[in-house]
Design a protein around this motif. Structure first.
Motif, PDB file in Angstrom:
ATOM      1  N   GLN A 190     108.486  51.207 -62.928  1.00 46.40           N
ATOM      2  CA  GLN A 190     108.578  50.021 -63.781  1.00 46.40           C
ATOM      3  C   GLN A 190     107.920  50.274 -65.129  1.00 46.40           C
ATOM      4  OE1 GLN A 190     107.239  46.390 -62.040  1.00 46.40           O
ATOM      5  NE2 GLN A 190     108.764  46.417 -60.420  1.00 46.40           N
ATOM      6  N   GLY A 191     106.723  50.861 -65.091  1.00 42.67           N
ATOM      7  CA  GLY A 191     105.990  51.140 -66.325  1.00 42.67           C
ATOM      8  C   GLY A 191     106.746  52.111 -67.208  1.00 42.67           C
ATOM      9  N   PHE A 192     107.210  53.211 -66.615  1.00 45.95           N
ATOM     10  CA  PHE A 192     107.921  54.235 -67.389  1.00 45.95           C
ATOM     11  C   PHE A 192     109.153  53.629 -68.054  1.00 45.95           C
ATOM     12  CE2 PHE A 192     110.574  57.896 -68.243  1.00 45.95           C
ATOM     13  CZ  PHE A 192     109.657  58.822 -68.689  1.00 45.95           C
ATOM     14  N   THR A 193     109.884  52.815 -67.285  1.00 43.99           N
ATOM     15  CA  THR A 193     111.100  52.192 -67.811  1.00 43.99           C
ATOM     16  C   THR A 193     110.779  51.260 -68.977  1.00 43.99           C
ATOM     17  OG1 THR A 193     112.055  52.297 -65.614  1.00 43.99           O
ATOM     18  CG2 THR A 193     113.100  50.813 -67.172  1.00 43.99           C
ATOM     19  N   MET A 196     109.917  53.244 -72.017  1.00 41.80           N
ATOM     20  CA  MET A 196     111.127  53.904 -72.514  1.00 41.80           C
ATOM     21  C   MET A 196     111.968  52.926 -73.342  1.00 41.80           C
ATOM     22  SD  MET A 196     112.498  56.813 -72.032  1.00 41.80           S
ATOM     23  CE  MET A 196     113.489  56.957 -73.474  1.00 41.80           C
ATOM     24  N   ALA A 197     112.188  51.730 -72.808  1.00 41.39           N
ATOM     25  CA  ALA A 197     113.116  50.793 -73.435  1.00 41.39           C
ATOM     26  C   ALA A 197     112.423  49.820 -74.389  1.00 41.39           C
ATOM     27  CB  ALA A 197     113.879  50.008 -72.369  1.00 41.39           C
ATOM     28  N   ALA A 198     111.115  49.581 -74.169  1.00 44.94           N
ATOM     29  CA  ALA A 198     110.438  48.555 -74.973  1.00 44.94           C
ATOM     30  C   ALA A 198     109.109  49.036 -75.567  1.00 44.94           C
ATOM     31  CB  ALA A 198     110.216  47.297 -74.135  1.00 44.94           C
ATOM     32  N   HIS A 199     108.938  50.382 -75.640  1.00 46.37           N
ATOM     33  CA  HIS A 199     107.799  51.014 -76.335  1.00 46.37           C
ATOM     34  C   HIS A 199     106.472  50.266 -76.231  1.00 46.37           C
ATOM     35  CE1 HIS A 199     109.131  48.190 -79.337  1.00 46.37           C
ATOM     36  NE2 HIS A 199     110.341  48.676 -79.177  1.00 46.37           N
ATOM     37  N   GLY A 200     105.817  49.983 -77.347  1.00 50.85           N
ATOM     38  CA  GLY A 200     104.474  49.383 -77.335  1.00 50.85           C
ATOM     39  C   GLY A 200     104.400  48.026 -76.646  1.00 50.85           C
ATOM     40  N   PHE A 201     105.415  47.199 -76.854  1.00 57.07           N
ATOM     41  CA  PHE A 201     105.473  45.901 -76.171  1.00 57.07           C
ATOM     42  C   PHE A 201     105.491  46.127 -74.673  1.00 57.07           C
ATOM     43  CE2 PHE A 201     107.006  42.182 -78.804  1.00 57.07           C
ATOM     44  CZ  PHE A 201     106.460  42.671 -79.965  1.00 57.07           C
ATOM     45  N   GLY A 202     106.377  47.047 -74.254  1.00 57.79           N
ATOM     46  CA  GLY A 202     106.519  47.342 -72.829  1.00 57.79           C
ATOM     47  C   GLY A 202     105.210  47.859 -72.266  1.00 57.79           C
ATOM     48  N   THR A 203     104.524  48.728 -73.053  1.00 60.43           N
ATOM     49  CA  THR A 203     103.258  49.303 -72.600  1.00 60.43           C
ATOM     50  C   THR A 203     102.195  48.218 -72.445  1.00 60.43           C
ATOM     51  OG1 THR A 203     103.821  51.350 -73.726  1.00 60.43           O
ATOM     52  CG2 THR A 203     101.518  51.051 -73.108  1.00 60.43           C
ATOM     53  N   ALA A 204     102.096  47.342 -73.446  1.00 61.08           N
ATOM     54  CA  ALA A 204     101.117  46.257 -73.366  1.00 61.08           C
ATOM     55  C   ALA A 204     101.441  45.343 -72.180  1.00 61.08           C
ATOM     56  CB  ALA A 204     101.135  45.460 -74.668  1.00 61.08           C
ATOM     57  N   ALA A 214     101.035  51.560 -64.126  1.00 60.48           N
ATOM     58  CA  ALA A 214     102.244  51.228 -64.893  1.00 60.48           C
ATOM     59  C   ALA A 214     101.985  51.411 -66.383  1.00 60.48           C
ATOM     60  CB  ALA A 214     102.674  49.796 -64.602  1.00 60.48           C
ATOM     61  N   GLY A 215     100.797  50.990 -66.847  1.00 62.31           N
ATOM     62  CA  GLY A 215     100.456  51.122 -68.255  1.00 62.31           C
ATOM     63  C   GLY A 215     100.430  52.574 -68.699  1.00 62.31           C
ATOM     64  N   ALA A 216      99.836  53.441 -67.857  1.00 62.01           N
ATOM     65  CA  ALA A 216      99.750  54.860 -68.195  1.00 62.01           C
ATOM     66  C   ALA A 216     101.141  55.486 -68.280  1.00 62.01           C
ATOM     67  CB  ALA A 216      98.914  55.600 -67.163  1.00 62.01           C
ATOM     68  N   PHE A 217     101.996  55.167 -67.308  1.00 66.58           N
ATOM     69  CA  PHE A 217     103.353  55.723 -67.325  1.00 66.58           C
ATOM     70  C   PHE A 217     104.148  55.163 -68.493  1.00 66.58           C
ATOM     71  CE2 PHE A 217     104.294  58.551 -63.863  1.00 66.58           C
ATOM     72  CZ  PHE A 217     103.136  58.458 -63.119  1.00 66.58           C
ATOM     73  N   SER A 218     103.855  53.924 -68.835  1.00 64.33           N
ATOM     74  CA  SER A 218     104.535  53.307 -69.958  1.00 64.33           C
ATOM     75  C   SER A 218     104.143  54.001 -71.267  1.00 64.33           C
ATOM     76  CB  SER A 218     104.160  51.832 -69.995  1.00 64.33           C
ATOM     77  OG  SER A 218     105.019  51.137 -70.821  1.00 64.33           O
ATOM     78  N   GLY A 219     102.841  54.271 -71.402  1.00 65.70           N
ATOM     79  CA  GLY A 219     102.370  54.990 -72.583  1.00 65.70           C
ATOM     80  C   GLY A 219     102.991  56.375 -72.675  1.00 65.70           C
TER      81      GLY A 219
END
Lengths: 243, 125
Positions: A190-193, A196-204, A214-219
């Protein structure tokens, strides 16, 4: 206080970076409150809400963006060190990242390809202006990277930054819905996705709503997709002869 | 003091990243290269200094606020956005949905296959 001295006061304040800095912080705090009051829905994301409120306010008091940015740049500047700081959660979860390196790299390739090709295809099909098209192209990567790419391929950097933000809030709003549809529960996926699709917003969003993994994978996804897009996109637009 | 030391570490990495990006004329922004530099440094050192964690996690906690000033810049482009309103809206919605779906689906499948294939070999490497 008479009217003349109020006018002078306003002239002084509106020419002072302090005012836009303070207003930005206050509006953001207000937007976070409003968002919490309506149950934290990503449809009224604090950032999108803040931007809408600030634009309305600037139009209301007739202040132009350049004057506003003189104060707001102090906040904007912190995006740089914050991007560097993404190395910390990545380091914390290095074992899991190492174990999943190949799936992550392949998912990143597929994600970047999907984002760029669907954006270019749809915008061309729907007849968007070339300037708009080239500013839309890097919309799936974080704004400091997108602005750099847009400038390089002939788009408008600040428009690209705005479209990146809209993409981010749309991604956060659609994300949970798509995860439910595809029955995806793993926080790492979920985080990685989202990254990938929503960059900084997605990470936050991933940090706040799903958790540190999830945050780490998002980053990680945000960094990887930024790197890959920065290299690949100028090649693609060059090959297609746009710009 | 720890906050200042931590912030300095972040800025040093960003500065080094900017130098690399400009020096080699890479199309990648300096802060992203700075992130890679910091990650490598942390790998070598083997731990995150508490001052760096304080400054870094403080910034990451308020990451969304940092996007606001650039976002307000949308007001400069109202005319262009108005002219291309529907292409922009449809492209953003559809393309973001497709990207989310594809990335999540691919990663979920690959991860399952990967962990099944390497599960017995352990995590020693």
């Amino acid at each position: 206080m008479n009217v003349a001295s109020f006018d002078q006061l306003w002239v002084y304040l509106s020419g002072n970076p302090l005012l836009s800095l303070l207003v930005t912080l206050l509006v953001f705090a207000l937007a976070v409150r409003i968002n919490a009051a309506v149950g934290g829905t990503p449809l009224l994301h604090p950032v999108t809400l803040s931007i809408a409120l600030l634009i309305s306010l600037l139009l209301l008091v007739d202040m132009d963006y350049a004057t506003y940015f003189e104060g707001a740049q102090f906040i904007h500047f912190l995006l740089g060190p914050a991007t560097v700081a993404l190395a910390i959660p990545l380091y914390d979860h290095r074992e899991r990242v190492r174990r999943l390196l190949w799936p992550l790299l392949m998912a990143c390739g597929v994600g970047v390809f999907t984002a760029v090709s669907s954006t270019l295809a749809l915008a061309t099909l729907l007849g968007a202006d070339t300037k708009t098209l080239l500013s839309l192209a890097p919309r799936s990567v974080t704004s400091p990277i997108a602005m750099g790419i847009a400038e390089q391929i002939g788009g408008i950097p600040s428009l690209a930054a705005g479209l990146v933000l809209l993409t981010g809030s749309i991604g956060c709003a659609l994300g949970p819905w798509i995860f439910r549809l595809l029955r995806i529960k793993d926080p790492a996926v979920q985080g990685f996705t989202l990254g990938m699709a929503a960059h900084g917003f997605g990470t936050a969003h991933a940090f706040a709503r799903i958790g540190a993994v999830a945050g780490a994978f998002s980053g990680l996804a945000m960094g990887l997709s930024g790197l890959v897009t920065a290299f690949v996109l100028p090649l693609i637009t060059g090959m297609l002869g746009i710009g | 003091m720890p906050l200042i030391i931590g912030m300095s570490m972040l800025l040093v990495c960003q500065f080094a990243g900017e130098l690399v990006a400009k020096g080699l004329t890479l199309p990648i922004p300096g802060p992203v290269i700075g992130m890679v530099i910091l990650l490598v440094a942390l790998m070598i050192r083997g731990q995150v200094p508490s001052s760096l964690r304080l400054a870094g996690e403080g910034l990451l906690h308020y990451l969304t606020l940092l996007f606001v000033p650039a976002g307000v810049g949308l007001m400069v482009h109202f005319e262009l956005i108005g002219a291309d309103f529907w292409p922009i809206v449809v492209t953003l919605l559809v393309s973001t949905a497709v990207t989310l779906g594809m990335t999540a689906w691919i990663l979920e499948r690959l991860q399952r296959r990967f962990s099944l294939g390497s599960g017995q070999e352990g995590d020693d490497r």
